[in-house]
Motif scaffolding. Structure first.
Motif, PDB file in Angstrom:
ATOM      1  N   UNK A  70      45.004  20.458  39.280  1.00 33.05           N
ATOM      2  CA  UNK A  70      45.708  21.060  40.179  1.00 33.05           C
ATOM      3  C   UNK A  70      45.649  22.795  39.224  1.00 33.05           C
ATOM      4  N   UNK A  71      46.330  22.552  38.075  1.00 33.32           N
ATOM      5  CA  UNK A  71      47.292  23.925  38.051  1.00 33.32           C
ATOM      6  C   UNK A  71      45.901  24.785  37.548  1.00 33.32           C
ATOM      7  N   UNK A  72      44.838  24.478  36.848  1.00 31.53           N
ATOM      8  CA  UNK A  72      43.674  25.271  36.693  1.00 31.53           C
ATOM      9  C   UNK A  72      43.116  25.755  37.730  1.00 31.53           C
ATOM     10  N   UNK A  73      42.887  24.782  38.926  1.00 32.54           N
ATOM     11  CA  UNK A  73      42.035  25.607  39.850  1.00 32.54           C
ATOM     12  C   UNK A  73      43.021  25.958  40.704  1.00 32.54           C
ATOM     13  N   UNK A  74      44.262  25.929  40.272  1.00 29.05           N
ATOM     14  CA  UNK A  74      45.185  27.534  41.426  1.00 29.05           C
ATOM     15  C   UNK A  74      44.967  28.698  40.181  1.00 29.05           C
ATOM     16  N   UNK A  75      45.285  28.259  39.827  1.00 32.37           N
ATOM     17  CA  UNK A  75      45.250  29.636  38.515  1.00 32.37           C
ATOM     18  C   UNK A  75      43.313  30.363  38.811  1.00 32.37           C
ATOM     19  N   UNK A  76      42.784  29.556  38.610  1.00 33.49           N
ATOM     20  CA  UNK A  76      42.051  30.411  39.437  1.00 33.49           C
ATOM     21  C   UNK A  76      41.747  31.303  40.420  1.00 33.49           C
ATOM     22  N   UNK A  77      42.660  30.205  41.984  1.00 34.76           N
ATOM     23  CA  UNK A  77      42.329  30.971  42.623  1.00 34.76           C
ATOM     24  C   UNK A  77      42.972  32.096  42.905  1.00 34.76           C
ATOM     25  N   UNK A  78      43.901  32.575  42.329  1.00 32.01           N
ATOM     26  CA  UNK A  78      45.019  33.257  41.897  1.00 32.01           C
ATOM     27  C   UNK A  78      44.817  34.186  40.965  1.00 32.01           C
ATOM     28  N   UNK A  79      43.407  33.904  40.429  1.00 30.23           N
ATOM     29  CA  UNK A  79      43.380  35.077  39.423  1.00 30.23           C
ATOM     30  C   UNK A  79      43.233  36.466  39.426  1.00 30.23           C
ATOM     31  N   UNK A  80      42.701  36.617  40.481  1.00 28.97           N
ATOM     32  CA  UNK A  80      43.099  38.196  41.372  1.00 28.97           C
ATOM     33  C   UNK A  80      43.961  38.863  41.377  1.00 28.97           C
ATOM     34  N   UNK A  81      44.831  38.240  41.146  1.00 29.79           N
ATOM     35  CA  UNK A  81      46.522  38.745  41.874  1.00 29.79           C
ATOM     36  C   UNK A  81      46.598  38.697  40.053  1.00 29.79           C
ATOM     37  N   UNK A  82      47.039  37.940  39.104  1.00 27.27           N
ATOM     38  CA  UNK A  82      47.380  37.379  37.968  1.00 27.27           C
ATOM     39  C   UNK A  82      46.255  38.828  37.261  1.00 27.27           C
ATOM     40  N   UNK A  83      45.219  38.846  36.966  1.00 25.16           N
ATOM     41  CA  UNK A  83      44.478  39.669  36.852  1.00 25.16           C
ATOM     42  C   UNK A  83      45.014  41.324  36.488  1.00 25.16           C
ATOM     43  N   UNK A  84      44.963  41.690  38.504  1.00 27.84           N
ATOM     44  CA  UNK A  84      45.063  42.973  38.012  1.00 27.84           C
ATOM     45  C   UNK A  84      46.123  42.972  37.960  1.00 27.84           C
ATOM     46  N   UNK A  85      47.738  42.642  37.782  1.00 26.99           N
ATOM     47  CA  UNK A  85      48.874  42.795  36.883  1.00 26.99           C
ATOM     48  C   UNK A  85      48.519  43.385  35.394  1.00 26.99           C
ATOM     49  N   UNK A  86      47.976  41.734  34.693  1.00 25.36           N
ATOM     50  CA  UNK A  86      47.733  42.055  33.178  1.00 25.36           C
ATOM     51  C   UNK A  86      47.085  43.410  33.259  1.00 25.36           C
ATOM     52  N   UNK A  87      45.892  43.957  34.346  1.00 19.01           N
ATOM     53  CA  UNK A  87      45.301  45.135  33.989  1.00 19.01           C
ATOM     54  C   UNK A  87      46.571  46.556  33.953  1.00 19.01           C
ATOM     55  N   UNK A  88      47.563  45.891  34.844  1.00 19.68           N
ATOM     56  CA  UNK A  88      48.258  47.740  35.743  1.00 19.68           C
ATOM     57  C   UNK A  88      49.586  47.748  34.552  1.00 19.68           C
ATOM     58  N   UNK A  89      49.905  46.690  33.126  1.00 13.92           N
ATOM     59  CA  UNK A  89      50.479  46.239  32.382  1.00 13.92           C
ATOM     60  C   UNK A  89      49.815  46.938  31.313  1.00 13.92           C
ATOM     61  N   UNK A  90      48.251  46.752  31.047  1.00 16.75           N
ATOM     62  CA  UNK A  90      47.871  46.951  29.654  1.00 16.75           C
ATOM     63  C   UNK A  90      47.836  48.505  29.658  1.00 16.75           C
ATOM     64  N   UNK A  91      47.775  49.114  31.305  1.00 25.09           N
ATOM     65  CA  UNK A  91      47.085  50.948  31.022  1.00 25.09           C
ATOM     66  C   UNK A  91      47.888  51.652  29.730  1.00 25.09           C
ATOM     67  N   UNK A  92      47.082  52.368  29.485  1.00 25.59           N
ATOM     68  CA  UNK A  92      47.860  53.361  28.714  1.00 25.59           C
ATOM     69  C   UNK A  92      47.441  55.014  29.390  1.00 25.59           C
ATOM     70  N   UNK A  93      48.393  55.610  29.075  1.00 24.09           N
ATOM     71  CA  UNK A  93      49.349  57.001  30.202  1.00 24.09           C
ATOM     72  C   UNK A  93      48.284  57.904  28.934  1.00 24.09           C
ATOM     73  N   UNK A  94      46.583  58.488  28.838  1.00 23.71           N
ATOM     74  CA  UNK A  94      47.001  59.644  28.134  1.00 23.71           C
ATOM     75  C   UNK A  94      47.541  60.605  27.539  1.00 23.71           C
ATOM     76  N   UNK A  95      48.286  60.545  26.176  1.00 24.00           N
ATOM     77  CA  UNK A  95      48.967  62.387  26.449  1.00 24.00           C
ATOM     78  C   UNK A  95      48.502  63.581  26.255  1.00 24.00           C
TER      79      UNK A  95
END
Length: 218
Positions: A186-211
């Motif tokens: 149940x958990x893994x199938x739900x996480x798979x359904x929400x992966x786009x939402x979770x991945x987008x957030x992770x990418x936003x948090x790891x994006x670095x701003x060039x000096x």
């Protein structure tokens, strides 16, 4: 004309009238109680969401607390409950539904604002065996997920294992392997359904701003 109360026709008519009257009374009662029943179902849902945040609801007004802490949102087409706790921290709660050994199981998983660390969980069921699969409703089982991470390499998943758990694994309920694996699925199938939402957030948090190159600007 005197009715023959011993005839089959009389019996059938009498029974039909009684059935119709009883059916009408039941329909009226059901209609009158429906709003209250729906309100109770909705309140129970809110209590379950709050419970995933490790909140002890004893002596508290769940409706008021829910309105104070929880915002229901739709993000990327998925239902998400956003909680802002008393200390100002934000949690994201994901609803989930699956199948246990004997029937439906469901629950909620609350994640920290990194959308990777489990803050709390709540699980419930229709008909799992008391003392075995039914133990998914206990805090002893639900708190085993706290602090675990849902991201594994490039996937979002959790593993529930028999015996001792290591690392990010969660220990299954003794004697209820099938129900425990049902929770895992149940958990893994739900996480798979929400992966786009979770991945987008992770990418936003790891994006670095060039000096900024000040010499070029000058």
């Amino acid at each position: 004309m005197k009715l023959n109360t011993n005839s089959n026709v009389y019996t059938i008519i009498y029974a039909t009238v009684i059935v119709v009257i009883v059916a009408l009374l039941l329909a009226v009662v059901s209609s009158a109680l429906k709003p209250k029943q729906q309100a109770n179902v909705e309140l129970d849902r809110k209590k379950q969401v709050l419970s995933s945040l490790n909140i002890d609801l004893k002596g508290q007004n769940a409706e008021e607390l829910y309105q104070k802490l929880i915002s229901e949102q739709e993000i990327d087409g998925k239902q998400v409950f956003v909680a802002t706790l008393e200390d100002g921290t934000q949690k994201y709660i994901i609803p989930m539904r699956g199948a246990g050994l004997w029937g439906a199981i469901w629950g909620y998983m609350a994640l920290d604002d990194d959308k990777n660390t489990v803050y709390g969980t709540f699980f419930n069921h229709d008909s799992e065996t008391p003392g075995l699969g039914g133990e998914i409703t206990t805090r002893a089982f639900q708190t085993r997920f706290n602090g675990k991470h849902i991201k594994s390499a490039d996937k979002y998943e959790m593993e529930i294992v028999k015996g001792e758990a290591a690392g990010e694994q969660v220990q299954a309920i003794s004697g209820a392997t099938i129900t425990s694996k049902g929770v895992e699925s149940m958990i893994n199938s739900t996480l798979n359904e929400y992966s786009g939402f979770l991945r987008a957030e992770a990418q936003a948090e790891t994006t670095e701003v060039e000096p900024v190159n000040e010499e070029v600007q000058q």
